[in-house]
Every structure is written in structure tokens, then in C-alpha cells.
Scaffold this active site. Structure first.
Site, short mmCIF file in Angstrom:
data_model
loop_
_atom_site.label_atom_id
_atom_site.label_comp_id
_atom_site.label_asym_id
_atom_site.label_seq_id
_atom_site.Cartn_x
_atom_site.Cartn_y
_atom_site.Cartn_z
N HIS A 105 0.85 -1.19 0.00
CA HIS A 105 0.00 0.00 0.00
C HIS A 105 0.90 1.25 0.00
O HIS A 105 2.12 1.14 0.14
CB HIS A 105 -0.93 0.00 1.22
CG HIS A 105 -0.23 -0.01 2.53
ND1 HIS A 105 -0.24 -1.08 3.40
CD2 HIS A 105 0.55 0.93 3.12
CE1 HIS A 105 0.48 -0.79 4.46
NE2 HIS A 105 0.97 0.41 4.32
C1 T46 Z 1 2.65 0.66 6.98
C2 T46 Z 1 3.50 -0.54 7.22
C3 T46 Z 1 4.96 -0.23 7.32
C4 T46 Z 1 -4.53 -0.55 13.23
O1 T46 Z 1 -5.71 -0.70 13.61
N1 T46 Z 1 -3.76 0.42 13.75
C5 T46 Z 1 -2.46 0.62 13.39
O2 T46 Z 1 -1.80 1.55 13.91
C6 T46 Z 1 -1.90 -0.26 12.41
C7 T46 Z 1 -0.44 -0.07 11.95
C8 T46 Z 1 -2.68 -1.24 11.88
N2 T46 Z 1 -3.98 -1.39 12.29
C9 T46 Z 1 -4.80 -2.47 11.71
C10 T46 Z 1 -5.24 -2.23 10.27
C11 T46 Z 1 -5.39 -3.62 9.73
O3 T46 Z 1 -6.67 -4.10 10.05
O4 T46 Z 1 -4.03 -3.66 11.69
C12 T46 Z 1 -4.37 -4.43 10.55
C13 T46 Z 1 -3.12 -4.76 9.75
O5 T46 Z 1 -2.62 -3.57 9.14
P1 T46 Z 1 -1.88 -3.58 7.74
O6 T46 Z 1 -2.40 -4.67 6.88
O7 T46 Z 1 -1.94 -2.19 7.18
O8 T46 Z 1 -0.39 -3.94 8.18
P2 T46 Z 1 0.94 -3.83 7.33
O9 T46 Z 1 1.98 -4.53 8.10
O10 T46 Z 1 0.71 -4.26 5.92
O11 T46 Z 1 1.28 -2.26 7.29
C14 T46 Z 1 1.70 -1.58 8.45
C15 T46 Z 1 0.97 -0.25 8.59
O12 T46 Z 1 -0.46 -0.49 8.64
C16 T46 Z 1 1.24 0.66 7.42
O13 T46 Z 1 0.80 1.97 7.72
O14 T46 Z 1 3.07 1.57 6.28
O15 T46 Z 1 3.10 -1.32 8.35
#
Ligand code: T46
Length: 149
Positions: A58
Site C-alpha cells: 500500500h
Molecule cells: C505501513 C506498514 C509499514 C490498526 O488498527 N492500527 C495501526 O496503527 C496499524 C499499523 C494497523 N492497524 C490495523 C489495520 C489492519 O486491520 O491492523 C491491521 C493490519 O494492518 P496492515 O495490513 O496495514 O499492516 P501492514 O503490516 O501491511 O502495514 C503496516 C501499517 O499499517 C502501514 O501503515 O506503512 O506497516
């Protein structure tokens, strides 16, 4: 690790470290000194037990972040829509700054890898571009006067 980051809106961040021989090392990250923004949120990613895991995929519209691999190693893929690069993070005091509008992925996590992230804002799903075509369209949007200044 690549010596230079050529993708826009990104770069290495090197934190100071205080080495106490075999008794340990301290690395320090201070607001607006070592980190180029006010830190509003800290999160960390761990238990990366699936060697094929690919996270991220993303971009963010407004959020700025710095990623540190504080244990083990991983690879960060970054793409500004024109240039792509893969950077290895394998040193706790060397992080990567990810500015706005960068498609990014995290992969090839070593056993025990822990990724620490310092972020410029609270979590907001509205800030995410989770589809690559949507990301490209966002980059090509007509810019407002404020954005052009
Ligand atoms: C990024 C990379 C480096 C939350 O509710 N609060 C939070 O602060 C975060 C980080 C995530 N979430 C929830 C949102 C999704 O339902 O946790 C779940 C997994 O998040 P995501 O699929 O976005 O995770 P990554 O590891 O792909 O990405 C994360 C960060 O979300 C993103 O901002 O840049 O790490």
C-alpha cells in the site's frame, strides 16, 4: 544494504548509538532531531513466522514513517511510481524514512525479525491507498494550488 536510496520521498535514517562493549548498545530517536517529524504513533510488527509473508502493499497519502528492524532482518520494497528499489534493513540503528505517496512492501523476514515503526500520525484507514492502480491514479491526480506551492 544498498548504499543509496534513489526512490523519491525516502532515505536512510542513522540513529546515534552508544556502545557499551559486550554490555549492550543504546540507540536513540528524538522527535524532530533524528526523526524528521513529530512522532504521534509507535507500532511494531513481530511473530513473523511465515517466511513467505509479504506485508504492506500500500501507499500513504499523508503519513510519514520511519522503519527500523530492531531484531533480525527484512527487505523493504519502495516504489514512487517511477523508480523501484529494494533495501535490506539488518541493523537496529539504521532505519528507512518513508515519506508520502510511496508504494511499499515488507518481506523476507528473518527468524525473530521485529520491525519498529515511528509514524507521524494516528492510524487512519482513509490515508491508505491499498490498490496499485488507485496509487497510480492518485499520483496523477490534478494537483491543488496548495500542493503545487
Ligand atoms: C505501513 C506498514 C509499514 C490498526 O488498527 N492500527 C495501526 O496503527 C496499524 C499499523 C494497523 N492497524 C490495523 C489495520 C489492519 O486491520 O491492523 C491491521 C493490519 O494492518 P496492515 O495490513 O496495514 O499492516 P501492514 O503490516 O501491511 O502495514 C503496516 C501499517 O499499517 C502501514 O501503515 O506503512 O506497516
Amino acid at each position: 544494504m544498498d548504499n543509496q536510496i534513489i526512490v523519491k520521498n525516502s532515505g536512510f535514517i542513522e540513529l546515534p548509538k552508544i556502545v557499551d562493549g559486550d554490555d549492550g548498545t543504546i540507540s536513540i530517536a528524538e522527535n524532530l532531531r533524528h526523526i524528521p517529524f513529530e512522532i504521534k504513533r509507535v507500532y511494531y510488527i513481530y511473530n513473523l513466522n511465515n517466511p513467505k509473508a509479504i506485508r504492506g502493499k500500500h501507499a500513504h497519502k499523508q503519513l510519514e514513517q520511519v522503519l527500523f528492524c530492531i531484531a533480525g532482518s527484512c527487505e523493504i520494497g519502495i516504489d514512487d511510481g517511477t523508480t523501484e528499489q529494494t533495501v535490506t534493513l539488518d541493523n537496529p540503528h539504521l532505519g528507512i524514512y518513508l515519506g508520502t505517496e510511496l508504494w511499499h512492501t515488507m518481506k523476507n523476514f528473518s527468524p525473530g525479525c521485529i520491525l519498529l515503526v515511528l509514524a507521524s500520525d494516528f492510524y487512519s484507514e482513509n490515508d491508505y491507498l491499498r490498490d496499485y492502480d488507485e496509487f497510480k491514479n492518485y499520483l496523477n491526480r490534478p494537483k491543488t494550488q496548495e500542493e503545487l506551492e
